[in-house]
Design an enzyme around this catalytic site. Structure first.
Site, mmCIF file in Angstrom:
data_model
loop_
_atom_site.group_PDB
_atom_site.id
_atom_site.type_symbol
_atom_site.label_atom_id
_atom_site.label_comp_id
_atom_site.label_asym_id
_atom_site.label_seq_id
_atom_site.Cartn_x
_atom_site.Cartn_y
_atom_site.Cartn_z
ATOM 1 N N GLU A 414 -51.269 7.515 -36.506
ATOM 2 C CA GLU A 414 -51.273 6.689 -37.716
ATOM 3 C C GLU A 414 -51.607 5.234 -37.419
ATOM 4 O OE1 GLU A 414 -48.981 10.332 -38.736
ATOM 5 O OE2 GLU A 414 -48.922 8.933 -37.034
ATOM 6 N N PHE A 437 -49.186 11.927 -45.318
ATOM 7 C CA PHE A 437 -48.049 11.836 -46.242
ATOM 8 C C PHE A 437 -47.434 10.448 -46.106
ATOM 9 C CE2 PHE A 437 -48.404 16.386 -45.656
ATOM 10 C CZ PHE A 437 -48.100 16.913 -46.905
ATOM 11 N N ASP A 439 -44.493 9.604 -46.049
ATOM 12 C CA ASP A 439 -43.333 9.627 -45.148
ATOM 13 C C ASP A 439 -43.720 9.363 -43.693
ATOM 14 O OD1 ASP A 439 -41.131 11.243 -47.048
ATOM 15 O OD2 ASP A 439 -43.227 11.784 -47.385
ATOM 16 N N TYR A 440 -45.014 9.482 -43.370
ATOM 17 C CA TYR A 440 -45.451 9.315 -41.990
ATOM 18 C C TYR A 440 -46.253 8.034 -41.766
ATOM 19 C CZ TYR A 440 -44.031 14.194 -41.743
ATOM 20 O OH TYR A 440 -43.306 15.356 -41.794
ATOM 21 N N ILE A 441 -46.130 7.112 -42.693
ATOM 22 C CA ILE A 441 -46.895 5.863 -42.542
ATOM 23 C C ILE A 441 -46.240 4.895 -41.558
ATOM 24 C CG2 ILE A 441 -45.773 4.483 -44.362
ATOM 25 C CD1 ILE A 441 -48.621 3.560 -45.176
ATOM 26 N N HIS A 483 -41.854 14.986 -46.911
ATOM 27 C CA HIS A 483 -43.116 15.127 -47.637
ATOM 28 C C HIS A 483 -42.970 14.741 -49.103
ATOM 29 C CE1 HIS A 483 -43.516 17.775 -44.129
ATOM 30 N NE2 HIS A 483 -44.820 17.559 -44.200
#
Length: 693
Positions: A414, A437, A439-441, A483
């Site tokens: 990311e 998603f 949530d994974y930034i 997610h």
């Protein structure tokens, strides 16, 4: 070409050695002057290149004006070698108005250069190691432009990324190395190793040095060099530059250097460096070069002349810099953003023979049209390539249409996905990227905050970063804790980025186009529950598709639903200010209050359409801010506070707020998820409370 560069063109070895020696003496005298004038120079923290002069000059004297560089805060000798004057660097040291890099906004040794005769050096932060990703992004962009014959001129530019050895332990450096070898990029990673971090030694911090570490990246060529020896350093850098320029492959140069100055003016060597300072002094690059020069005829006299000139030059430059003007205080807030060319709505929003499309398809079509029209555009991220076309099919068929060189998968990185766009922008490539998603930034925040958001402001407008970052967001039915999250409040605390949040297909397409043409970093939040209009009550997210020329400027909200004028006049109405899924909760809930509820869809969260908000709140006297996020300390609460302050005299009730329960994650079980999140029924209950207040 600068005068300094002209002077270096075609010089013989003896002239080169004297040139390097003179610049070393200039650099040394600069550091000494800063110490002698601590009352002035210690006002702002700074580092010097003392001990690193040889490897830096060996590099700076060989880069070309068509090259690119990403330097770190100890690289002042490299800047001198490139042709910059001490006076210019001192202007930055003293945070003066005419500081050529930032106009007094950023630290010494943090260049941002876009000047004829010099390599392009985009702005970078002080965060150690972070420059590796934007620098690799520059090389990535160059490789793409060359592959498509879009590069202007016949030259073969390279990228130089300068790093301290200690910074190589950063995970983001590994991401950069990985992409450099995976994509075969034309970049030199110059690692300057002086054996220290701040007060920690290499043995304390690293299991291996950068040279040994780089062995794990198959395809990354490596060389070691004594970075205190100018002659050896010049030859190794000459070979490295020739290798990258010809082969278009990455290489790492590990240069060992003494640290003769302080870590910074704020962390002084005498506080912690008793054991090795004398040993480092024996490797002084100036003394090593002097030994070579003393073998030449009349060298003692010439050395004296060089030292005298350096002393006189630095005194003159220092005095001039000290006497120069400070920045104009009233200009403190200029260049937060570069001006966007998209000022008005363009194209046809509802074509006569248009067909309804899903939001996900509107996004896909927008990117398709951009790629078709702009060969400089790329689209990349995890799983967006030809096999899957995105986990939501938001990139379906694009790789097949435009090739794997333009639409491609990245590793699970990311930070690289986001940070590389800064380098792409610097070389003229316009990147559209995706975080799979919301949530994974979080691994990307270092790059988003430190590199992307600050660049335009700290370079005083020279290096705005054009970056379109797509982020699927929100709950869409038992997506679970990793997610389903909402992250807009975190993003909105970051100055220097724009945040867009469409709620329907037409807005999605128009805002996507505007975001692409905006010269600033734009994060596009795309609600997964609205993508397919499968969630109950979201059918209106599917709209007639606008034409290919449709563009909707950022920062313009809309009245999604109007209230009845009679209800407004009788004081029975309220306005709900919301975005994304909130628009549809509000619409469904308002059916219980016919004609009484206006719904404002913000569409863009930054910049925000305060004018429309103000008009609506004044018109109704009751305001309700609705969000999907947990409410406490959220953007919604912040907006409600601003409305309360600026519209106090117009309010007939407190500004109402409602959002998700204040929990750390959205639970997987559908009933638990329902309990946590807002829905139309819950919103209707809150509207009732507001209207009877």
């Amino acid at each position: 070409m600068t005068e300094a560069k002209k002077a270096n063109a075609g010089i013989n070895k003896i002239e080169l050695l004297w040139k390097a020696y003179e610049l070393m003496q200039v650099s040394k005298r600069m550091a000494e002057s800063y110490e002698e004038n601590k009352d002035v120079c210690s006002k702002y923290v700074h580092s010097t290149s003392r001990g690193h002069e040889a490897i830096q000059l060996a590099t700076g004297l060989q880069l070309k004006e068509f090259d690119y560089a990403s330097l770190y805060y100890r690289d002042e000798s490299m800047l001198l070698g490139l042709g910059m004057e001490p006076y210019e660097l001192m202007l930055q040291l003293m945070a003066k108005r005419d500081d050529p890099f930032s106009g007094g906004r950023t630290y010494y040794g943090h260049p941002s250069v876009k000047r004829k005769g010099l390599p392009i050096i985009p702005h970078q932060s002080s965060a150690t190691g972070m420059q590796a990703i934007p620098a690799t992004g520059m090389a990535h962009g160059i490789a793409y432009l060359e592959s498509q014959k879009l590069m202007k001129g016949k030259e073969k530019p390279i990228v130089l990324c300068s790093l301290g050895d200690g910074s190589v332990t950063e995970g983001e450096v590994a991401e950069a190395f990985q992409m450099a070898v995976l994509k075969k990029l034309p970049i030199i990673y110059l690692i300057q190793d002086n054996g220290w971090g701040i007060s920690a030694t290499a043995k304390e911090m690293r299991a291996m040095d950068a040279f040994d570490y780089a062995a794990g990246f198959k395809g990354l060529a490596r060389k070691r060099v004594d970075g205190s020896d100018f002659i050896k350093s010049f030859q190794v850098m000459k070979e490295a530059i020739a290798f990258v320029r010809a082969k278009r492959l990455p290489i790492l140069i590990h240069a060992t250097c003494p640290l003769l100055g302080h870590h910074t003016s704020g962390v002084r060597r005498e506080w912690y460096r008793q054991e090795d300072l004398a040993a480092h002094q024996k490797r002084d690059p100036i003394l090593i070069l002097e030994k070579s020069l003393l073998k030449l005829k009349n060298s003692k006299e010439k050395i004296k002349e060089v030292k005298k000139r350096a002393i006189e030059k630095i005194k003159s430059h220092f005095d001039s810099a000290l006497a120069s003007a400070d920045p104009e205080p009233t200009e403190f807030d200029t260049h937060e953003f570069a001006a966007t060319p998209i000022k008005i709505e363009q194209g046809i929003r509802v074509p006569k023979k248009g067909e309804k499309v899903l939001m996900v398809d509107a996004a896909l079509h927008a990117v398709d049209e951009i790629l078709r029209k702009h060969p400089e555009a790329l689209f990349y991220g995890q799983d967006v390539g030809r096999r899957l076309g995105g986990v939501f099919r938001e990139a379906a068929t694009l790789a097949q249409k435009y090739g794997d060189h333009r639409v491609f998968n990245t590793p699970i990185q990311e930070a690289y996905i986001v940070g590389s766009t800064a380098g792409m922008s610097a070389v003229g490539v316009k990147a559209i990227v995706e975080i799979q998603f919301a949530d994974y930034i979080w691994p990307a925040l270092n790059q988003l905050v430190e590199e992307l958001s600050k660049s335009c402001y700290l370079s005083k407008g020279k290096f705005p970063i054009q970056s379109l970052i797509r982020v699927p967001i929100g709950a869409y039915g038992s997506g679970g804790p990793y997610h389903s999250g909402s992250i807009e409040s975190t993003l909105l605390t970051i100055r220097g980025i724009k945040v867009v949040y469409p709620s329907n297909a037409a807005d999605m397409k128009g805002l996507m186009k505007a975001a692409y043409y905006d010269p600033n970093p734009v994060v596009m939040l795309e609600h997964k529950g609205l993508y397919w209009s499968k969630v109950t009550g979201t059918a209106e997210a599917k709209t007639i598709e606008p034409d290919s020329e449709y563009i909707l400027p950022l920062g313009i909200a809309t009245i999604f639903q109007a209230a009845n004028e009679e209800k407004i006049q009788s004081g029975e109405s309220a306005v709900i200010i919301t975005y994304g899924m909130g628009v549809y909760w509000a619409r469904e809930a308002s059916k219980n209050f016919v004609g009484r509820i206006e719904i404002v869809d913000l569409r863009t969260l930054n910049p925000i359409d305060w004018t429309l908000i103000l008009e609506s709140v004044k018109r109704h006297g009751r305001a309700f801010v609705l969000t999907e996020e947990p409410l406490m300390n959220s953007f919604a609460e912040s907006l409600a506070g601003r409305i309360s302050k600026e519209c106090f005299n117009y309010l007939d009730a407190p500004v109402w707020t409602f959002g998700a329960a204040n929990l750390p994650a959205v639970p997987l079980n559908s009933e638990l998820e329902k309990m946590m999140l807002p829905n139309a029924e819950k919103v209707a209950s809150e509207i009732e409370k507001l209207l009877v207040f």
